[in-house]
Design an enzyme around this catalytic site. Structure first.
Site: not given
Length: 438
Positions: A163, A205, A156, A154
């Protein structure tokens, strides 16, 4: 006879992806390229990238894999290992942003009825095309591709959206023989999330995914875009000191999966940070500067913070204290002081809960369980804290013991959410490398 070399699970997965794309396209498996785009964690620098703060991030050895070949025409054809349906569009179609942002930070969907009819998981591929073409890149050739995430994981809270966007950017650039710098791709992926999808995040990110190197932390000043790698110390040749403990990265999942673009809490916090900055900049005579907290001098913050409403004061306090933790954390990592580093990570987690007020009950419970888990150096939410998971740095020798403890304790407090994760509540990972095409 020599030793037989068996393929690793990773090699088997890559070969399976190549076979799928070969069957989709009618090309040979040797023609299939694969964009590897790892998930990232952010041990320190929580919620301050969008204010131009400093962050520390790294990738893990799990992520997005996109097998692809150039389509030979303008068509993009995509299938997914996680989602149903097939996405089809042409690179000569004009892409328009899918969302806009309201005054209070809420996401306003454009033409939502049409969005529901289409394969929504393809929006990141369309967003990659939008980002590239709107900045003047000539895209004449599409791709035929198959995309999937790490099996059973997962994603999250691990910035899977960034990505995915980066994987599509790398594939489209490769198919069109474009040479694009790392800093340009950081900007392009930011355009996908901010301009195309309407999420008001920073560049943490994208930067982590594109700039990281194995075993290093990526330090980034999100205001100036300056970055550097923080290397761990080289292990001594003859003895092992207490500060040189081996570590694993532990991910504990809550079972909460709401997307950030449908949760108004994230964008609302960004707006609150900007309001705090605006008030202090006005009070200090700097009202012409952009209202972000990195433009506020620490002495001006101290002099005028009494003018902030209590909830705005909390947001500003989180920003300034987190910036300090990033600086101290980089020093601790470079010195090999994992326990000191871990304490800063846990303090970041506490500030995210009490000052930034981003946690919900299951995540806070998970954070508190991780604090008590054996061998854990430090823990905090991974991602924005409105869904997802917690990360921890854990003594490598006690990682399995910690994972068992966390599973057992979380099932006691959140049996329903834990039952939805299919025995994948906790995953033990290694540090990863940067995004690339192989």
């Amino acid at each position: 006879m020599g030793e037989v070399s068996w393929p690793t699970p990773e090699e088997l997965q890559l070969n399976a992806i190549r076979k799928i794309v070969s069957e989709m396209s009618g090309r040979g498996v040797e023609e299939v390229q694969i964009a590897i785009s790892p998930y990232r964690i952010c041990p320190l620098g929580a919620h301050i990238d969008h204010q131009g703060g400093a962050v520390l991030a790294m990738t893990i050895d799990k992520g997005i894999l996109l097998g692809f070949v150039p389509s030979g025409d303008t068509q993009v054809v995509l299938r997914s290992g996680q989602f149903k349906g097939e996405v089809r569009f042409r690179v000569d179609e004009t892409q328009h942003p899918r969302h806009s942002v309201g005054k209070k930070g809420e996401i306003l969907a454009d033409d939502s009825s049409k969005l529901q009819e289409e394969c929504n998981w393809g929006n990141y591929a369309r967003g990659a095309l939008y980002a590239l073409t709107s900045r003047g890149n000539k895209i004449t050739q599409g791709i035929i591709g198959y995309i999937c995430g790490s099996e059973g994981l997962d994603s999250s809270g691990l910035s899977s959206s960034a990505a995915v966007g980066i994987a599509y950017l790398l594939a489209l650039e490769s198919a069109n023989h474009l040479t694009v710098s790392l800093t340009e791709n950081i900007e392009y992926d930011w355009y996908i999330e901010n301009e195309y999808l309407g999420l008001r995040n920073g560049i943490l990110d994208q930067s982590a995914i594109l700039l990281s190197r194995q075993g290093c932390l990526t330090f980034m000043n999100c205001k100036t875009k300056e970055h550097k790698l923080v290397h761990p110390p080289k292990p001594p040749k003859t003895y092992k000191t207490e500060s040189q403990k081996a570590y694993k990265i532990l991910l504990a999942f809550s079972g909460l999966k709401q997307a950030l673009t449908t949760n108004p809490g994230y964008n609302r916090r960004v707006a609150e940070c900007q309001e705090a900055a605006r008030i202090i900049l006005n009070a200090s005579g700097n009202n012409k500067m952009e209202p972000i907290l990195s433009n506020v001098q620490p002495e001006d913050y101290e002099a005028h913070k009494s003018q902030l409403e209590p909830y705005l004061a909390k947001r500003a306090e989180h920003y300034f204290s987190e910036n300090k933790r990033v600086i101290k954390g980089a020093e601790a990592w470079a010195s090999g002081k994992l326990e000191d580093f871990g304490k800063l990570v846990s303090a970041s987690g506490l500030s995210s809960i009490s000052k930034y007020e981003s946690g919900c009950e299951p995540l806070i419970q998970l954070y508190e369980i991780l604090l008590r888990a054996p061998g854990v150096f430090g823990t905090r939410f991974s991602g924005a804290g409105f869904r997802g998971c917690c990360l921890a740095f854990v003594d490598a020798d006690r990682a399995d013991e910690a994972a068992s403890f966390i599973r057992e304790e979380y099932r006691k407090v959140q049996p329903k959410l834990a039952s939805q994760i299919n025995d994948k509540e906790v995953m033990i990972c290694e540090a990863g490398d940067c995004a690339r095409v192989i």
